[in-house]
Design an enzyme around this catalytic site. Structure first.
Site, PDB file in Angstrom:
ATOM      1  CB  SER A 191     -12.036 -31.883  -3.877  1.00 51.93           C
ATOM      2  OG  SER A 191     -12.797 -30.757  -4.258  1.00 51.93           O
ATOM      3  CG  HIS A 205     -10.512 -27.880  -7.162  1.00 47.73           C
ATOM      4  ND1 HIS A 205     -10.256 -28.874  -8.057  1.00 47.73           N
ATOM      5  CD2 HIS A 205     -11.241 -28.454  -6.171  1.00 47.73           C
ATOM      6  CE1 HIS A 205     -10.797 -30.009  -7.630  1.00 47.73           C
ATOM      7  NE2 HIS A 205     -11.412 -29.765  -6.492  1.00 47.73           N
ATOM      8  CG  ASP A 249      -8.228 -29.529 -10.324  1.00 53.80           C
ATOM      9  OD1 ASP A 249      -8.131 -30.499  -9.562  1.00 53.80           O
ATOM     10  OD2 ASP A 249      -8.697 -28.427  -9.985  1.00 53.80           O
TER      11      ASP A 249
END
Length: 180
Positions: A57, A96, A123
């Site tokens: 990701s 992230h 998210d």
């Protein structure tokens, strides 16, 4: 006879004093590793100063298997920084990028919204039900450095637990039966 047979023969011929010394040495090695981990936690201010990237990701910034070094200081989190966070009722931390920050004027608290670089949407779908933002208690630290691909060992051992148990058993047997 092979490694296992030789190790068993070595164990049989070992005197009690040697066995106790080997067990104490193994305990000291494990204790030293824990002390180093706790020291790193104190220095970095992060509950987990080192994490492994487990998914794609964050590509191209980080690849699956990269090891990240974290630090959690008093400086406010800014949009664009890469953070590692935990979600309520999920065991695995997520790596992230922060895309939005809302600082609260009345306190030093903040809310952040994150997104993986390689993901199409933010998210919020990963957060706990009803949760729209992350707060300070969710953030484990910000990425300050990395080692590429070194974490694949951890991924392999997590995905194939038998490899982990065989490796730990072999290392323990080696530590106990070594003559030095």
């Amino acid at each position: 006879m092979g490694f296992i047979g030789d190790s068993i023969d070595s164990l049989k011929s070992m005197k009690l004093r040697q066995a106790v010394e080997q067990v104490i040495t193994l305990g000291m090695i494990v204790s030293s590793a824990l002390i180093i981990w706790k020291f790193l936690m104190c220095v970095t201010g992060s509950e987990s100063p080192v994490v492994v990237v487990l998914s794609e990701s964050m590509e191209p910034a980080f690849q699956r298997g990269d090891i990240l070094f974290l630090r959690m200081g008093e400086d406010p989190i800014r949009a664009g920084e890469i953070v590692v966070f935990n979600i309520d009722r999920r065991e695995i931390p997520i790596v992230h990028r922060v895309i939005k920050v809302h600082e609260r004027n009345d306190t030093a608290d903040f809310d952040v919204l994150t997104k993986g670089d390689n993901n199409d949407q933010d998210d919020r779908v990963l957060y706990a039900p009803g949760q729209k933002w992350l707060q300070r208690q969710h953030i484990m630290g910000r990425a300050v450095g990395f080692l590429p691909y070194v974490g694949y060992v951890t991924i392999i051992m997590t995905e194939n637990p038998i490899i982990k148990y065989v490796l730990i058993g072999a290392l323990g047997l080696l530590a106990i039966t070594s003559k030095d």
